[in-house]
Structure formats: C-alpha cells, structure tokens
Design a protein around this motif. Sequence first.
Motif: not given
Length: 325
Positions: A49-73
């Motif tokens: 879901v966050i990756r589906a939102l990424e293009p529109l949010v990037t365009a709105e904020l005019k800044q890129g998103l870096v998605i980091e998967n940090r699993a556990g617990a």
Amino acid sequence: MFHVARRRILAALTAASFAMLPLAAQAAYPEQLIKIIVTFPPGGSADTVIRALEPLVTAELKQGLVIENRAGAGGNIGMAAVAQSKPDGYTLGVAPAGALTVNPHLNAAMPFALKDLAPITLLAEIPFVLVASANIPARTPAETIALAKAKPGGLSIGHGGNSTAMHLTAALFTHRSGIAMELVPYRGTAPAAVDVLAGHVPFAVLDIPASRQLILEGKLNAIGVSSARRLASLPDVPTLAESGLAGFESVGWFGLVAPAGTPADVIARLNDAFTKALKDPVVAEKIRTLGAEPAPTSPEQFGRFIQDESAKWGKLISEAGIKAN
C-alpha cells in the motif's frame, strides 16, 4: 550611549532572527528525502500500500520517499526505530495494529510507548484469510476444526509475527473453535505464505496481498476471511462468521506515524499529502484490488482510533486468555 543602544538593537534583531529560524525551516518542509520505515518485509499489505501511494505523495511533497523494510518482533523493532528518531518529519513509520494496540497487552517490556509516537493518518484497513496448503484435506472451517480435533496439538497455523493482528486472529480462531493448534510466528506474511505454499505448515492466517493470487491460482485453499462481510477481491470465499463461527470478526489496519514532538505544521503537511493520495480514485481502486480499504483520517481521528482499538483488543485478549508465543 549611542554604542550601547546600537548593541542592544543588534542583539534584539539577532534574537528575533534565531526565533524565526524554526518557522522558516518548517515552512520549507520537506527539504530532503523522507524515510518511511515499514515494519514488515516486502510483499505484505503495508509495504504494498505505501508503495502504491508513493508516486502521488512524492508529487505532492515535491520530495522523494525512501522506503525501508525493518521487520521483527511484531512491528516493535521498526516502531522503536521511529520513536527514537529525530522529530523533524524526515523519519516516519507505517505502524501496524499489532504494534500499537496488541503488543502492549501481551508484552511486559515494550521498546517504545504510544506517547513516543505522533499519529498522522490511518492508511488502510485490511482483513485476513485463513488458508490451507493444497495437500490438506480441509476446505471449510468445519473440516479444519474436525481435522484439528482428530489430531489434537498435531497441526499448526502460521501467522505474520507474534503479537500481530494476524497472531490474534489465529488465536481467536482456535479459541472460538475449541481446538488445540500450534501458532507459528513468521517475520511477516510473505514468509508465512511461502511456507504454507510449500506445505511446511498446514494452515496460515495471511493478509490478502500475500495470498490472493495464490488462492486464485488454486495453490492455496481459502478456508474463510476474517471480516464481517465477503471481500470484493475474493467474492467466492465465505467469511468465517457465515461458516459456523457466528460473530467472528478480526480486521487489521496500519497507519502513518512520526516521532513524538514532530512540529504540528509538518504533521499537517504530511496528513494532507497522504490523505489526498488515499482519496485518489485510481490509487484507491488499486488498494481495493489488493484486498484493503483506504481509510484516510485526521491526526486527531487516528489518535482516538488507536485508543479505541487498544481497549477492544485488550478486552478480547483478557477474555480469550491469549498469550504471546
């Protein structure tokens, strides 16, 4: 006197300039890439879901998103990292229901507290599906329960991690059914899907993005969905409630949070960007095809929602006697 007055004026102007610096910095937000910590591995619902939102949010904020998967617990590791980050709006987290509203009731020692996080918006609500490996002779909840009773303690259910909403869903299924099955935790839904597909565990509670295609291809048997109503993405799969477990409902969710102390105008800017993306018809439909439902809220609404969910899960955990594995 002139020099003294001049020094006082300069000092006042300097102090005023420094006082205005945070406002200027906040007004320019964001000035750099924004890191978003997802508390589960790639391929799960939160990540998808966050990756589906990424293009529109990037365009709105005019800044890129870096998605980091940090699993556990059960999400605790990722949420602790968010809570301990600088509250400047450049480190955010996708918080799962389990980490915020289940873990605190099951774990005496938490690496973070709710007060350490600032709610931004609920992102999506998502039900789960109980599936079986293709070689398991069970196609319905009744057949699953009968099989488990024939092999008391000999069957297991995989799930997306201890203290997650999937763990609680699996525990509630066994509790409501009166059966004994080992609950096997994984570091997210994708690894659990791999093992049930391979037959290493006979059953699993999975989210829809990790299981839908495998179900449609006949590689996994869908026993039932955990929502109160059937899903548009899996219309032929009955609910557990309509299949003999009346009133059964367990729906997961995840939302966007920041470290506590993040400036209010930054929270508002992020809320605006993400809720706009969630309301976009194309993005919303894409999220629905994954089996999730977009759920944009205000920060205040999300905060109240977290408190209500915590009370609900706490009551269920106490009544059902559910313990962390």
